[in-house]
Motif scaffolding. Structure first.
Motif, PDB file in Angstrom:
ATOM      1  N   LEU A  55      -6.526   9.179  -0.524  1.00  0.00           N
ATOM      2  CA  LEU A  55      -5.490  10.057  -1.047  1.00  0.00           C
ATOM      3  C   LEU A  55      -6.132  10.982  -2.067  1.00  0.00           C
ATOM      4  O   LEU A  55      -6.938  10.538  -2.894  1.00  0.00           O
ATOM      5  CB  LEU A  55      -4.398   9.223  -1.728  1.00  0.00           C
ATOM      6  N   THR A  94       2.316   1.750  -3.409  1.00  0.00           N
ATOM      7  CA  THR A  94       1.270   2.178  -4.345  1.00  0.00           C
ATOM      8  C   THR A  94       0.948   3.653  -4.147  1.00  0.00           C
ATOM      9  O   THR A  94       0.845   4.408  -5.124  1.00  0.00           O
ATOM     10  CB  THR A  94       0.010   1.307  -4.178  1.00  0.00           C
ATOM     11  N   VAL A  95       0.799   4.078  -2.908  1.00  0.00           N
ATOM     12  CA  VAL A  95       0.531   5.493  -2.620  1.00  0.00           C
ATOM     13  C   VAL A  95       1.676   6.352  -3.139  1.00  0.00           C
ATOM     14  O   VAL A  95       1.457   7.388  -3.775  1.00  0.00           O
ATOM     15  CB  VAL A  95       0.293   5.714  -1.112  1.00  0.00           C
ATOM     16  N   TYR A  96       2.900   5.924  -2.901  1.00  0.00           N
ATOM     17  CA  TYR A  96       4.068   6.663  -3.379  1.00  0.00           C
ATOM     18  C   TYR A  96       4.022   6.830  -4.902  1.00  0.00           C
ATOM     19  O   TYR A  96       4.212   7.930  -5.424  1.00  0.00           O
ATOM     20  CB  TYR A  96       5.345   5.932  -2.967  1.00  0.00           C
ATOM     21  N   LEU A 127      -8.088   3.192  -0.927  1.00  0.00           N
ATOM     22  CA  LEU A 127      -7.468   1.877  -0.826  1.00  0.00           C
ATOM     23  C   LEU A 127      -7.890   1.185   0.459  1.00  0.00           C
ATOM     24  O   LEU A 127      -7.894   1.807   1.525  1.00  0.00           O
ATOM     25  CB  LEU A 127      -5.948   2.007  -0.818  1.00  0.00           C
ATOM     26  N   VAL A 133       1.160   9.233  -6.060  1.00  0.00           N
ATOM     27  CA  VAL A 133       1.520  10.638  -5.814  1.00  0.00           C
ATOM     28  C   VAL A 133       2.595  11.072  -6.803  1.00  0.00           C
ATOM     29  O   VAL A 133       2.523  12.163  -7.380  1.00  0.00           O
ATOM     30  CB  VAL A 133       1.981  10.856  -4.358  1.00  0.00           C
ATOM     31  N   VAL A 186      -3.571  12.974   2.507  1.00  0.00           N
ATOM     32  CA  VAL A 186      -3.665  11.549   2.804  1.00  0.00           C
ATOM     33  C   VAL A 186      -4.378  11.405   4.139  1.00  0.00           C
ATOM     34  O   VAL A 186      -3.992  12.046   5.117  1.00  0.00           O
ATOM     35  CB  VAL A 186      -2.276  10.889   2.884  1.00  0.00           C
ATOM     36  N   LEU A 221      -7.630   3.878   3.393  1.00  0.00           N
ATOM     37  CA  LEU A 221      -6.750   5.015   3.166  1.00  0.00           C
ATOM     38  C   LEU A 221      -7.305   5.819   1.998  1.00  0.00           C
ATOM     39  O   LEU A 221      -7.675   5.250   0.967  1.00  0.00           O
ATOM     40  CB  LEU A 221      -5.327   4.553   2.831  1.00  0.00           C
ATOM     41  N   VAL A 235      -3.833   0.566  -8.456  1.00  0.00           N
ATOM     42  CA  VAL A 235      -4.753   0.672  -7.318  1.00  0.00           C
ATOM     43  C   VAL A 235      -5.777  -0.460  -7.339  1.00  0.00           C
ATOM     44  O   VAL A 235      -6.105  -1.038  -6.301  1.00  0.00           O
ATOM     45  CB  VAL A 235      -5.436   2.063  -7.318  1.00  0.00           C
ATOM     46  N   VAL A 257       0.843  -1.201   0.000  1.00  0.00           N
ATOM     47  CA  VAL A 257       0.000   0.000   0.000  1.00  0.00           C
ATOM     48  C   VAL A 257       0.876   1.247   0.000  1.00  0.00           C
ATOM     49  O   VAL A 257       0.637   2.194  -0.761  1.00  0.00           O
ATOM     50  CB  VAL A 257      -0.978   0.006   1.197  1.00  0.00           C
TER      51      VAL A 257
END
Length: 115
Positions: free
Chosen positions: A45, A11-13, A108, A16, A36, A43, A74, A8
């Motif tokens: 974002l 993936t967020v990194y 997510l 963004v 975030v 989560l 995602v 996760v």
């Protein structure tokens, strides 16, 4: 707060990273906000800019490959991505009377994801 599963976090990194790259390449924005929020099991974002908005509907010259890759990444985790042009202005990111901007919104799950 519990530790974020590594998949996760990466993936967020990447989401963004892609969203900010798009802002730099395409938006001609003066401002971008990354938010975030984590709640139990979820989560959220959001990346919002005050630039010129997204590509015109029906554009087929390779536009949106980064957005497509973002959505695929995602979706592998059971999440969702919403993207689109928004109106920005003094009434907030979704207000009226401002200029076009762009928003990437990701949700997510944090449960059922391998650490």
């Amino acid at each position: 707060m519990e530790t974020l599963p590594a998949v996760v976090g990466s993936t967020v990194y990447r989401v963004v990273q892609e969203a900010l790259t798009n802002v730099l390449r395409h938006a001609d924005a003066t401002r971008v906000t990354v938010t975030v929020r984590a709640t139990p099991g979820r989560l959220a974002l959001e990346v919002v800019d005050d630039g010129r908005g997204g590509p015109p509907a029906g554009r087929r010259d390779g536009a949106g490959q980064g957005l497509r890759g973002m959505a695929e990444r995602v979706a592998l985790l059971g999440g969702t991505v919403e993207t689109g042009t928004i109106q920005t202005g003094s009434t907030g990111a979704t207000g009226t009377g401002g200029t076009a901007g762009f928003r990437v919104s990701v949700h997510l799950p944090l449960t059922g994801v391998a650490a």
